[in-house]
Design an enzyme around this catalytic site. Sequence first.
Site, PDB file in Angstrom:
ATOM      1  N   VAL A 134       0.839  -1.204   0.000  1.00 14.78           N
ATOM      2  CA  VAL A 134       0.000   0.000   0.000  1.00 14.78           C
ATOM      3  C   VAL A 134       0.869   1.247   0.000  1.00 14.78           C
ATOM      4  O   VAL A 134       1.720   1.426   0.880  1.00 14.78           O
ATOM      5  CB  VAL A 134      -0.928   0.035   1.242  1.00 14.78           C
ATOM      6  N   GLY A 136       3.372   2.318  -1.776  1.00 14.89           N
ATOM      7  CA  GLY A 136       4.819   2.205  -2.024  1.00 14.89           C
ATOM      8  C   GLY A 136       5.648   2.338  -0.773  1.00 14.89           C
ATOM      9  O   GLY A 136       5.551   1.538   0.153  1.00 14.89           O
ATOM     10  N   LYS A 207      -5.571  -1.513  -2.641  1.00 15.35           N
ATOM     11  CA  LYS A 207      -4.888  -0.882  -1.505  1.00 15.35           C
ATOM     12  C   LYS A 207      -5.907  -0.361  -0.486  1.00 15.35           C
ATOM     13  O   LYS A 207      -5.720  -0.484   0.728  1.00 15.35           O
ATOM     14  CB  LYS A 207      -3.991   0.257  -2.017  1.00 15.35           C
TER      15      LYS A 207
HETATM   16  N1  HSE Z   1       1.253   0.732 -10.294  1.00 15.60           N
HETATM   17  C1  HSE Z   1       1.296   1.149  -8.947  1.00 15.60           C
HETATM   18  C2  HSE Z   1       1.200   2.657  -8.906  1.00 15.60           C
HETATM   19  C3  HSE Z   1       2.595   0.682  -8.320  1.00 15.60           C
HETATM   20  O1  HSE Z   1       1.232   3.289  -9.957  1.00 15.60           O
HETATM   21  O2  HSE Z   1       1.056   3.217  -7.842  1.00 15.60           O
HETATM   22  C4  HSE Z   1       2.535   0.550  -6.858  1.00 15.60           C
HETATM   23  O3  HSE Z   1       1.506  -0.282  -6.429  1.00 15.60           O
END
Ligand code: HSE
Length: 437
Positions: A134, A136, A207
Amino acid sequence: MAEALRIGIAGLGTVGASVVRILSEKAGELARQCGRPIEVVAVSARDRKRERGVTLGQAEWFDDPVELAKAKGIDVFVELIGGEDGAARASVRAALEAGRHVVTANKALLARHGLALAEIAEKKGVLLNYEAAVAGGIPVIKTMREALAGNEATRIFGILNGTCNYILTRMEAEGLSFDECLRDAQRLGYAEADPTFDIEGHDTAHKLAILTSLAFGCRISAADIYMEGISNISQADIRAAGDLGYRIKLLGVAQKTESGIEQRVHPTMVPTASVIAQVHGVTNAVAIETDILGELLLSGPGAGGNATASAVIGDIADIAKSRPGFQHGPVFGRPAKELAPYRKARMRAHAGGYFIRLTVHDRIGVFAAIARRMADNDISLESIVQHAGLVQVAGQKTVILVTHETTEAAIRRAVEGVTKDGHLVDKPQMIRIERAG
Ligand code: HSE
């Protein structure tokens, strides 16, 4: 120094390669912090020959991640394969069943199967850590599981997808097309393997489902999330929002209402002056409102190899520091068996302000007809303006309405009515407005 913590990593894409590189570059510092070295002893990925720009050293290669997950020589299984089922689910299950700690960045897996996996982890007395799943690199799971103990959350909302925020930011700042911005996000390694997961809101929903469980002590229910993506946000919306003092963000919002828990993902108007509106590019932000603390806003890098790897390494370090009998608490903040059943609020009962953009035929009575439909549905208008500069086509006009608080049901009825009246040239656009400080 104590014995090394032995890591097996499955998945060596952008994030996996960053984890391997950072574990090697920071080996000394991590060993000092954790009181023991951390060693990558085994890896698994689809393509053994691919050049990844990292040295795998003596790590044993496994073609099958499930075999790696069960391997006797590892203490921690790190799942960076992705996907809610298939190899990711099978290997995480196998690792937990075999009594291995697990670290995963897999939001889809947790959103769909988190409860079942938490039950296995808790039964086996091992850790299932998922900070990277969640937002990053933002330590939001740690914050909610540990730092906010005793707090009761009332609302949680955030920018949870770096790709969407990157696209919306560049569309607004540079007037670029949606496609151009998406291509750049993919090139920079922010987007999911299938970018529709980003732009249609699935990634944010996964998330949000995890955060909702932590915030409200309920079982995860990703299937109950109302979801709209950003693919139909146009320059016209972005410019009209700006003129009215708003900025458009893809938000995930969960809040307690009288009829249950509302979970929704959609493009949202937030006041330009609000803190969350200042979150640009790939940065993520999560606002948590609680009874004791008030409002907390965490923001930071939300996607990309290093940001995600930072969270994965934090989770590994927590395991390295833990000792039998001294581990962290339950997976979702309270024992899986005690998580309450999810009680869903109906989306039609959602209360809030709305932005509506209508492209209409330029003829007598159109404004009056629109105003009548609003009044018939008890919708109070904050403003109704004929917006200059958006539509250049002769005989057409853009009308922008901003409502005071009303319900989703009333707005849908009113917009259906306006559509039936036959004044619209194009599909109506409706964007929800969110209260944000
Ligand atoms: N594809 C996701 C984003 C990466 O753009 O946030 C992280 O979950």
